[in-house]
Design a protein around this motif. Structure first.
Motif, mmCIF file in Angstrom:
data_model
loop_
_atom_site.group_PDB
_atom_site.id
_atom_site.type_symbol
_atom_site.label_atom_id
_atom_site.label_comp_id
_atom_site.label_asym_id
_atom_site.label_seq_id
_atom_site.Cartn_x
_atom_site.Cartn_y
_atom_site.Cartn_z
ATOM 1 N N ALA A 236 0.851 -1.195 0.000
ATOM 2 C CA ALA A 236 0.000 0.000 0.000
ATOM 3 C C ALA A 236 0.882 1.239 0.000
ATOM 4 O O ALA A 236 1.818 1.351 0.797
ATOM 5 C CB ALA A 236 -0.909 -0.017 1.223
ATOM 6 N N GLY A 237 0.577 2.152 -0.898
ATOM 7 C CA GLY A 237 1.410 3.340 -1.037
ATOM 8 C C GLY A 237 0.896 4.530 -0.251
ATOM 9 O O GLY A 237 1.466 4.928 0.763
ATOM 10 N N SER A 238 -0.206 5.110 -0.682
ATOM 11 C CA SER A 238 -0.718 6.306 -0.009
ATOM 12 C C SER A 238 -2.214 6.430 -0.254
ATOM 13 O O SER A 238 -2.771 5.793 -1.146
ATOM 14 C CB SER A 238 -0.003 7.563 -0.541
ATOM 15 O OG SER A 238 -0.267 7.738 -1.923
ATOM 16 N N ILE A 239 -2.836 7.280 0.557
ATOM 17 C CA ILE A 239 -4.256 7.589 0.378
ATOM 18 C C ILE A 239 -4.436 9.074 0.624
ATOM 19 O O ILE A 239 -3.875 9.633 1.563
ATOM 20 C CB ILE A 239 -5.148 6.744 1.321
ATOM 21 C CG1 ILE A 239 -6.621 7.023 1.039
ATOM 22 C CG2 ILE A 239 -4.800 6.987 2.777
ATOM 23 C CD1 ILE A 239 -7.565 6.032 1.699
ATOM 24 N N SER A 240 -5.187 9.726 -0.250
ATOM 25 C CA SER A 240 -5.395 11.169 -0.114
ATOM 26 C C SER A 240 -6.831 11.518 -0.462
ATOM 27 O O SER A 240 -7.468 10.855 -1.289
ATOM 28 C CB SER A 240 -4.433 11.939 -1.025
ATOM 29 O OG SER A 240 -4.613 11.552 -2.376
ATOM 30 N N VAL A 241 -7.344 12.547 0.180
ATOM 31 C CA VAL A 241 -8.708 13.014 -0.079
ATOM 32 C C VAL A 241 -8.675 13.942 -1.282
ATOM 33 O O VAL A 241 -7.946 14.948 -1.290
ATOM 34 C CB VAL A 241 -9.278 13.755 1.141
ATOM 35 C CG1 VAL A 241 -10.686 14.280 0.844
ATOM 36 C CG2 VAL A 241 -9.300 12.837 2.356
ATOM 37 N N THR A 242 -9.453 13.616 -2.310
ATOM 38 C CA THR A 242 -9.477 14.448 -3.521
ATOM 39 C C THR A 242 -10.733 15.311 -3.589
ATOM 40 O O THR A 242 -10.749 16.304 -4.322
ATOM 41 C CB THR A 242 -9.399 13.562 -4.789
ATOM 42 O OG1 THR A 242 -10.494 12.640 -4.789
ATOM 43 C CG2 THR A 242 -8.093 12.788 -4.816
ATOM 44 N N GLU A 243 -11.770 14.936 -2.841
ATOM 45 C CA GLU A 243 -13.006 15.740 -2.851
ATOM 46 C C GLU A 243 -13.785 15.487 -1.570
ATOM 47 O O GLU A 243 -13.868 14.350 -1.094
ATOM 48 C CB GLU A 243 -13.858 15.378 -4.072
ATOM 49 C CG GLU A 243 -15.077 16.276 -4.235
ATOM 50 C CD GLU A 243 -15.809 16.032 -5.545
ATOM 51 O OE1 GLU A 243 -16.905 16.623 -5.734
ATOM 52 O OE2 GLU A 243 -15.303 15.249 -6.376
ATOM 53 N N VAL A 244 -14.331 16.552 -1.022
ATOM 54 C CA VAL A 244 -15.187 16.449 0.146
ATOM 55 C C VAL A 244 -16.616 16.771 -0.287
ATOM 56 O O VAL A 244 -16.885 17.873 -0.791
ATOM 57 C CB VAL A 244 -14.732 17.419 1.245
ATOM 58 C CG1 VAL A 244 -15.663 17.326 2.458
ATOM 59 C CG2 VAL A 244 -13.297 17.131 1.667
ATOM 60 N N TYR A 245 -17.531 15.830 -0.093
ATOM 61 C CA TYR A 245 -18.913 16.030 -0.518
ATOM 62 C C TYR A 245 -19.695 16.796 0.547
ATOM 63 O O TYR A 245 -19.303 16.826 1.741
ATOM 64 C CB TYR A 245 -19.577 14.688 -0.791
ATOM 65 C CG TYR A 245 -18.975 13.942 -1.975
ATOM 66 C CD1 TYR A 245 -19.090 14.453 -3.269
ATOM 67 C CD2 TYR A 245 -18.284 12.736 -1.805
ATOM 68 C CE1 TYR A 245 -18.542 13.787 -4.360
ATOM 69 C CE2 TYR A 245 -17.739 12.079 -2.882
ATOM 70 C CZ TYR A 245 -17.876 12.603 -4.140
ATOM 71 O OH TYR A 245 -17.320 11.933 -5.229
ATOM 72 N N PRO A 246 -20.825 17.410 0.169
ATOM 73 C CA PRO A 246 -21.617 18.218 1.111
ATOM 74 C C PRO A 246 -22.002 17.486 2.400
ATOM 75 O O PRO A 246 -22.021 18.076 3.482
ATOM 76 C CB PRO A 246 -22.854 18.607 0.298
ATOM 77 C CG PRO A 246 -22.374 18.617 -1.121
ATOM 78 C CD PRO A 246 -21.377 17.497 -1.199
ATOM 79 N N ALA A 247 -22.293 16.187 2.295
ATOM 80 C CA ALA A 247 -22.717 15.446 3.500
ATOM 81 C C ALA A 247 -21.642 15.411 4.569
ATOM 82 O O ALA A 247 -21.948 15.279 5.753
ATOM 83 C CB ALA A 247 -23.099 14.017 3.092
ATOM 84 N N ALA A 248 -20.378 15.507 4.158
ATOM 85 C CA ALA A 248 -19.285 15.461 5.137
ATOM 86 C C ALA A 248 -19.067 16.804 5.794
ATOM 87 O O ALA A 248 -18.345 16.913 6.802
ATOM 88 C CB ALA A 248 -17.999 15.024 4.441
ATOM 89 N N ARG A 249 -19.707 17.855 5.289
ATOM 90 C CA ARG A 249 -19.517 19.208 5.850
ATOM 91 C C ARG A 249 -20.598 19.553 6.852
ATOM 92 O O ARG A 249 -20.554 20.637 7.463
ATOM 93 C CB ARG A 249 -19.532 20.238 4.718
ATOM 94 C CG ARG A 249 -18.469 20.008 3.636
ATOM 95 C CD ARG A 249 -18.378 21.230 2.744
ATOM 96 N NE ARG A 249 -17.501 20.958 1.607
ATOM 97 C CZ ARG A 249 -17.932 20.710 0.369
ATOM 98 N NH1 ARG A 249 -19.251 20.697 0.126
ATOM 99 N NH2 ARG A 249 -17.090 20.480 -0.611
#
Length: 250
Positions: A236-249
């Motif tokens: 496993a290399g890496s994981i990154s957040v590319t988009e935050v959807y409205p429900a998470a805000r």
């Protein structure tokens, strides 16, 4: 008394001149095309050598048309042989490469989603283990909690792993269970020993069905060391957040 007649000097020169006039030089480009056509078999082993059949086809076509227009060159057969061999091996090489990349991409996607699901299930220790080379991982029967408590280096590595943005979001979140949904494969890169697969997934709240984040997961398929240099493992290399959807805000 018998008399013998010898061909005159003029007639001998005339015959030799006729031979010279009929002589046609073998095209060097046609020779090069055929040689490269034979060597094009190497292109099935690595895309780097696809240049061999490409050059063979180019030289073969150039030499073929040169010979067709020339009165002193020959070698059409060699040019066509080079073109034919190059086309066959290039076709096999490209097909094999496409199939190999497809298999690698699918395997990488499966591994990436399995790794992401471990994190969504809260199995952070198991997730961190997959970022290590196989020799650095603990056996399935081992106590991971005890291992990280007793190994300071591994403990520090785990803390660095948990400090990634996505894992911090998971730790801060309150709510029901999560699940992942595959979105798309991103362009892959590779060299002689490492293959990098990148994939996009949506993280979804199981209860509400709402999407929370989109993440990019990168997996590495790399060769081992020493006696295992011809054995490949997924890491496993890496994981990154590319988009935050409205429900998470909310």
């Amino acid at each position: 008394m018998t008399e013998t007649t010898e061909p005159s000097t003029e007639s001998r020169f005339s015959a030799e001149n006729e031979d010279l006039l009929e002589y046609r030089e073998l095209s060097r480009l046609a020779i090069a095309a055929m040689v490269l056509g034979v060597l094009s078999v190497l292109s099935i082993f690595t895309p780097v050598l696809w240049i061999l059949p490409v050059l063979a086809i180019i030289l073969g076509l150039v030499s073929y048309f040169q010979i067709a227009k020339s009165e002193v060159l020959t070698g059409k057969g060699m040019a066509l042989t080079g073109i034919g061999l190059a086309a066959i091996w290039l076709g096999i090489g490209v097909t094999q490469g496409v199939v190999r990349d497809r298999i690698m991409r699918e395997n990488s996607r499966v591994m990436a989603q399995a790794w992401l699901d471990l994190m969504l299930e809260g199995k952070i220790l198991e997730s961190h283990q997959l970022t290590l080379s196989p020799k650095g991982r603990q056996p399935a029967s081992a106590s991971l909690e005890g291992h990280y408590q007793n190994d300071q280096l591994q403990k520090e590595s785990l803390e660095g792993f948990k400090s990634q943005e996505f894992l911090e979001r998971l730790q801060d979140r309150t709510g029901g269970p999560l699940e992942s949904k595959f979105v798309a494969d991103e362009p892959t890169t590779h060299d002689e020993s490492v293959y990098y697969g990148r994939h996009l997934f949506d993280v979804i709240d199981k209860d509400s069905g709402e999407r929370l984040w989109q993440v990019q997961v990168m997996m590495k398929r790399q060769a081992g060391f020493g006696e295992e240099q011809n054995v490949f493992h997924w890491v496993a290399g890496s994981i990154s957040v590319t988009e935050v959807y409205p429900a998470a805000r909310k």
